[in-house]
Design a protein around this motif. Structure first.
Motif, PDB file in Angstrom:
ATOM      1  N   THR A 264      -1.055 -51.775 -27.974  1.00 29.59           N
ATOM      2  CA  THR A 264      -0.235 -50.814 -27.272  1.00 29.59           C
ATOM      3  C   THR A 264       1.078 -51.271 -26.876  1.00 29.59           C
ATOM      4  O   THR A 264       1.471 -52.420 -26.613  1.00 29.59           O
ATOM      5  CB  THR A 264      -1.117 -50.007 -26.172  1.00 29.59           C
ATOM      6  OG1 THR A 264      -1.367 -51.298 -25.104  1.00 29.59           O
ATOM      7  CG2 THR A 264      -2.562 -49.615 -26.556  1.00 29.59           C
TER       8      THR A 264
ATOM      9  N   GLY B  94       4.050 -50.348 -28.149  1.00 29.47           N
ATOM     10  CA  GLY B  94       4.985 -50.356 -29.144  1.00 29.47           C
ATOM     11  C   GLY B  94       5.670 -51.687 -29.424  1.00 29.47           C
ATOM     12  O   GLY B  94       6.963 -51.463 -30.095  1.00 29.47           O
TER      13      GLY B  94
ATOM     14  N   TYR C  79      -3.706 -41.175 -29.405  1.00 31.40           N
ATOM     15  CA  TYR C  79      -2.936 -42.400 -29.777  1.00 31.40           C
ATOM     16  C   TYR C  79      -1.886 -42.268 -28.820  1.00 31.40           C
ATOM     17  O   TYR C  79      -0.829 -43.200 -29.194  1.00 31.40           O
ATOM     18  CB  TYR C  79      -2.417 -42.553 -31.037  1.00 31.40           C
ATOM     19  CG  TYR C  79      -3.620 -42.420 -32.039  1.00 31.40           C
ATOM     20  CD1 TYR C  79      -5.021 -43.087 -31.634  1.00 31.40           C
ATOM     21  CD2 TYR C  79      -3.762 -41.941 -33.330  1.00 31.40           C
ATOM     22  CE1 TYR C  79      -5.950 -43.260 -32.629  1.00 31.40           C
ATOM     23  CE2 TYR C  79      -4.581 -41.895 -34.249  1.00 31.40           C
ATOM     24  CZ  TYR C  79      -5.806 -42.594 -34.033  1.00 31.40           C
ATOM     25  OH  TYR C  79      -6.945 -42.660 -34.720  1.00 31.40           O
TER      26      TYR C  79
ATOM     27  N   ARG D 169       0.270 -45.901 -27.423  1.00 30.41           N
ATOM     28  CA  ARG D 169       0.827 -46.802 -28.494  1.00 30.41           C
ATOM     29  C   ARG D 169       2.318 -47.095 -28.229  1.00 30.41           C
ATOM     30  O   ARG D 169       2.925 -47.856 -29.305  1.00 30.41           O
ATOM     31  CB  ARG D 169       0.499 -46.597 -29.868  1.00 30.41           C
ATOM     32  CG  ARG D 169      -1.079 -46.416 -29.930  1.00 30.41           C
ATOM     33  CD  ARG D 169      -1.258 -46.339 -31.597  1.00 30.41           C
ATOM     34  NE  ARG D 169      -2.898 -46.217 -31.817  1.00 30.41           N
ATOM     35  CZ  ARG D 169      -3.397 -45.997 -33.012  1.00 30.41           C
ATOM     36  NH1 ARG D 169      -2.708 -46.066 -33.812  1.00 30.41           N
ATOM     37  NH2 ARG D 169      -4.732 -46.334 -33.156  1.00 30.41           N
ATOM     38  N   GLY D 170       2.721 -46.531 -26.894  1.00 27.45           N
ATOM     39  CA  GLY D 170       4.065 -46.846 -26.815  1.00 27.45           C
ATOM     40  C   GLY D 170       5.278 -45.624 -27.111  1.00 27.45           C
ATOM     41  O   GLY D 170       4.731 -44.665 -27.829  1.00 27.45           O
TER      42      GLY D 170
ATOM     43  N   ASN E 158      10.264 -45.810 -34.984  1.00 23.90           N
ATOM     44  CA  ASN E 158       8.758 -46.359 -34.938  1.00 23.90           C
ATOM     45  C   ASN E 158       8.231 -45.611 -33.783  1.00 23.90           C
ATOM     46  O   ASN E 158       8.402 -45.852 -32.608  1.00 23.90           O
ATOM     47  CB  ASN E 158       8.936 -47.974 -34.583  1.00 23.90           C
ATOM     48  CG  ASN E 158       7.683 -48.487 -34.930  1.00 23.90           C
ATOM     49  OD1 ASN E 158       6.482 -47.975 -35.008  1.00 23.90           O
ATOM     50  ND2 ASN E 158       7.884 -49.786 -35.223  1.00 23.90           N
TER      51      ASN E 158
ATOM     52  N   GLY F  66       4.331 -45.857 -33.231  1.00 21.66           N
ATOM     53  CA  GLY F  66       2.991 -46.437 -32.948  1.00 21.66           C
ATOM     54  C   GLY F  66       1.910 -45.876 -33.759  1.00 21.66           C
ATOM     55  O   GLY F  66       0.564 -45.571 -33.429  1.00 21.66           O
ATOM     56  N   HIS F  67       2.306 -44.819 -34.870  1.00 16.08           N
ATOM     57  CA  HIS F  67       1.194 -43.958 -35.485  1.00 16.08           C
ATOM     58  C   HIS F  67       0.547 -42.900 -34.585  1.00 16.08           C
ATOM     59  O   HIS F  67      -0.483 -42.682 -34.985  1.00 16.08           O
ATOM     60  CB  HIS F  67       0.425 -44.796 -36.068  1.00 16.08           C
ATOM     61  CG  HIS F  67       0.640 -45.847 -37.384  1.00 16.08           C
ATOM     62  ND1 HIS F  67       0.885 -45.452 -38.576  1.00 16.08           N
ATOM     63  CD2 HIS F  67       1.242 -46.968 -37.035  1.00 16.08           C
ATOM     64  CE1 HIS F  67       1.110 -46.377 -39.439  1.00 16.08           C
ATOM     65  NE2 HIS F  67       1.528 -47.175 -38.686  1.00 16.08           N
TER      66      HIS F  67
END
Length: 855
Positions: free
Chosen positions: A352, A354, A683, A686-687, A734, A736-737
């Protein structure tokens, strides 16, 4: 790895051992043939384990040369001398006589006129030395199982060597995430021993890093029942949590109990090198004010690990360690110092905050003395044991990363893998060589060549092509063509090596792997009742090949139906039932004539593409397509489309993970983005969504605008990026999905390589002049391809039976124009035309060479 003369063994974790060896000239060759009256010599005091190693060496030398080798006792003045440094009087040899933990794997191979020294600091090191010596004379054990053992035939055997060996990684662990069928356990252990992979405490330091919080509570239920305030406060409650248990970290009584428990664990098991203090998986960290005052979640995890390390060191001194991961919510680097005897293994996935792996290494290096890596070479849920999937399917990644992580200070490697030696076995074998000696990463091509020539002999060339198809770097996507190519190469190899039974057995195993790939594709592409039937066929087949380890059979049985609600394993075929009770399981081996039939039918069922093509490479030097005055078709009136069929007509409507966008600016200045991150709520840990803007005109190659981010909270934010340059820019986003929605300003030309949208989309691409066919790959049967007139040129639902390659003719006069994918789900990969998409011709950027050629 160490060699002769003077050595300074620097282990990179605060320990240093000076070893002086006599400076020698080039090693003297030693002739190892029994005809030369060579004996394997052990000391009279040799332990049973050392004698067993000597007997193993004598046995294999006999198989290699055809001679008989006698194992005798002696003082070590002549013969092949096998033993501990303390077994013989060997001044100046450099092998520790009373080794500490960090010296457990040190051994010496030295050839002299009358003897060959095979001397280890410990019994483990002696075994390493024996298998290394056999490797140097041509012995190989590439994959688990007898079929992959290669014993050369060489009557006249000699060796010139003078190497003092010690591993680059002190712990080299490859483990199966889903476990393995019982019968495979001994095969894997045997392979690991022969390739110096850490198994059953066979390493310099046996590092323990398992998630332990929940286990501690379970083992001491009475204590925690008496002290409920020791459990984490989560949503206002302190209660037992099965798999995600956390503690009230700030509680001083809890901390003392856990520290005392660590000391007791070592006292009860003095052979242990380490204990774990890694938290249990998932979240549920303590929300009390006191725990939060200790610092970040990572700080809380480090605090408990530090307590354990401090207590153990105070009781036992240095030499005992505490292991933990930098993983999940405790992946971000800490703000507090880590105890010198805490080993932190940095996860390369499932983190997590990022951070990139390199950023995690940098951050943890500032606070911790000893680092390891927690790698993911294969996870069945991610790669399904398919060709080209997973990091373990890329030998180049495995080689490069092992060397790079070591160069950055990592000294422990724990790698999760699948029992999928079909697609990933080559990488696992290479990893065993490289974790011991990272310098060998520069010899990757040589190691691969050694594998191909020794494992497949005269069939090396077709098998080189076969393994290229398995490589993640291969651009040929999984399709009938790829599966058909695999079958054809195996058929060719079997014809070439028809007289060699050992090679034939290896090829048969890979043929059975290829059949798994074929059956998996049939299951994945099936619908309705056919999907359940294909699922049953897949599991029945996997049960029959489970003992050869080419596919992660346990994961197939335990994971597929959990993630696919369209299929189910009936109670009478449950995984826990043994073969004699389970109609879906069978112990009947697949014989050679059946494999002949599998290959023949596989070739027939998987035709090659009816056209030859090589993917065309296009540059990323992009310029506006408007230089060519292209005509853009008008979009449908989306207001008339039902909400369920709404489409994305702008790049960036939504994205997950790391994406690149190409932008063209006519003037320098600001780019204002509207950003909504965290569209998948679960989620959001995840950053932040991070942004970096690059321009080729920037001399430093650094981002011209960076350090910009927005929180993943489902709220819309404005991000302002600035640049002093005009022309082409690359924006890297980006998230982190956790899925992000982007809105770009209308005055910026915007293009993406491949589609970057979730859900249905329609976007334009350019067909250069002179193009006669459009060749591509579709991973989902949906939508249409519209030609330059707006007419349907290809219907993916009606004209394709299953995902794969497509070829669409370009009518005369429709080249040099824009075409469009309409109402599309999934990905479209263009292989012979520029793979760049945009919402209009005004937005599209194209390779400069294409624009200059077609203007």
């Amino acid at each position: 790895m160490m060699t002769r003369q003077t050595f300074l063994l620097t282990l990179g974790i605060g320990f240093c051992l000076a070893i002086s060896l006599q400076a020698l000239a080039e090693p003297v060759p030693y002739r190892m043939t029994a005809a030369n009256e060579v004996r394997v010599v052990v000391a009279d005091s040799a332990s049973p384990r050392v004698r067993e190693a000597a007997n193993t060496l004598a046995d294999y030398l006999g198989q290699i040369t055809g001679d008989d080798y006698e194992v005798v006792t002696g003082e070590g003045s002549a013969g092949i001398v096998v033993g501990l440094g303390s077994d013989f009087v060997l001044p100046g040899m450099g092998v520790p006589v009373e080794p500490v933990a960090l010296e457990r794997e040190v051994y010496l191979l030295r050839s002299e006129q009358d003897r060959l020294l095979v001397i280890g600091a410990t019994e483990l090191a002696v075994e390493h030395a024996v298998w290394d010596l056999l490797h140097r004379v041509g012995y190989r054990h590439f994959f688990p199982g007898d079929a992959w053992e290669v014993i050369p035939r060489q009557p006249d055997l000699s060796i010139a060597v003078d190497d003092l060996e010690t591993p680059d990684y002190l712990h080299r662990n490859i483990f199966y995430g889903y476990g393995q069928w019982m019968r495979q356990g001994p095969d894997f252990k045997q392979w690991a021993i022969r390739n110096r992979v850490s198994v059953d405490d066979r390493s310099s330091i046996k590092l323990r890093t398992a998630h332990v919080y929940a286990g501690i509570v379970q083992q001491h239920e009475d204590v925690f029942e008496a002290n409920p305030d020791w459990l984490a406060l989560v949503n206002g409650e302190r209660r037992r949590l099965k798999n995600s248990q956390k503690f009230s970290t700030a509680n001083p009584e809890l901390r003392k109990f856990l520290a005392d428990l660590a000391v007791q664990q070592i006292a009860d098991n003095p052979e242990l090198d380490s204990i774990s203090r890694d938290p249990s998986d998932l979240g549920n960290w303590c929300e009390s004010i006191e725990s939060e005052e200790l610092g970040t979640i990572t700080d809380q995890a480090v605090t408990l690990a530090n307590d354990a390390a401090q207590a153990i060191t105070a009781r036992f001194g240095d030499g005992k360690y505490v292991g933990m991961y930098a993983y999940a919510q405790h992946a971000p680097p800490p703000t507090i110092q880590v105890h010198p005897n805490v080993v932190v293994s940095i996860a390369t996935a499932l983190t997590t905050g990022g951070y990139t792996v390199d950023e995690l290494i940098d951050g943890w290096s500032r606070k911790a003395s000893i680092l390891g890596i927690r790698e993911y070479w294969s996870v069945y849920a991610w790669d399904r044991s398919l060709p080209g999937r997973g990091r373990g399917a890329s030998p180049s990644y495995v080689a490069e990363s092992i060397a790079r992580f070591h160069a950055r200070g990592a000294r422990f490697m724990t790698a999760e893998a699948s029992e999928s030696w079909g697609p990933q076995g080559l990488s696992y074998y290479l990893a065993s060589r490289l974790m011991w000696d990272t310098d060998k990463a520069e010899q990757l091509d040589t190691l691969v060549e050694d594998f191909l020539t020794r494992a497949f002999g005269p069939a090396a060339e077709p098998m080189r092509s076969f393994y290229e198809l398995l490589d993640a770097q291969n651009t040929l996507r999984l399709s009938d063509h790829k599966v058909g190519s695999m079958y054809r190469l195996l058929h060719e190899a079997r014809q070439i090596a028809s007289g060699d039974e050992a090679i034939r057995l290896r090829l048969d195993q890979l043929a059975l792997y290829t059949r798994y790939v074929e059956l998996y594709r049939e299951y994945a592409n099936a619908q309705g009742d056919q999907r359940q039937a294909a699922f049953e066929d897949l599991l029945r087949f996997v049960s029959r090949i489970r003992h050869i380890g080419v596919v992660d059979a346990v994961a197939v049985w335990r994971d597929l139906d959990r993630r696919d609600r369209a299929v189910a394993i009936p109670d009478h075929a449950a995984f826990k039932l043994r073969s004699e009770e389970n109609p879906w399981k069978s112990d009947e081996p697949i014989k050679s004539d059946e494999i002949d039939d599998i290959i023949e039918r596989g070739i027939e069922a998987n035709p090659l593409l009816p056209f030859d093509f090589a993917p065309v490479a296009f540059s990323e030097d992009l310029v506006p397509a408007t230089w060519m005055s292209l005509e853009t078709l008008s979009f449908e009136d989306l207001s008339q489309v039902s909400p369920i069929r709404q489409v994305a007509s702008r790049i960036g409507s939504s994205q997950r993970g790391r994406k690149e966008y190409y932008l063209w600016l006519d003037e320098p200045g600001e780019i204002r983005l509207q950003v909504t991150g965290g569209l998948i709520e679960k989620y959001r840990d995840r950053g932040n969504v991070k942004f970096h803007l690059f321009s080729d005109q920037e001399p430093s190659t650094d981002a011209v605008s960076s350090d910009m981010s927005t929180p993943p909270d489902g709220q819309a934010y404005e991000v302002v990026l600035t640049t002093p340059y005009t022309g082409l820019h690359t924006l890297v986003v980006n998230d982190g999905h956790d899925m992000t929605r982007l809105e770009f300003p209308e005055n910026v030309r915007l293009t993406a390589k491949g589609d970057h949208s979730q859900g249905r989309w329609h976007l334009y691409f350019y067909v250069p002049k002179g193009t006669r066919h459009i060749i591509g790959l579709a991973n989902h049967l949906s939508g249409e391809l519209l030609n330059a007139k707006g007419e349907s040129a290809f219907d993916f639902v009606k004209q394709m039976e299953k995902p794969g390659y497509f070829r669409v003719p370009v009518p005369e006069g429709q080249d040099g124009k824009l075409w469009k994918f309409s109402m599309t789900l999934g990905h479209r990969e263009l292989l012979n035309v520029p793979p760049y998409f945009a919402s209009s011709g005004d937005q599209l950027l194209l390779p400069r060479e294409v624009v200059e050629a077609d203007q």
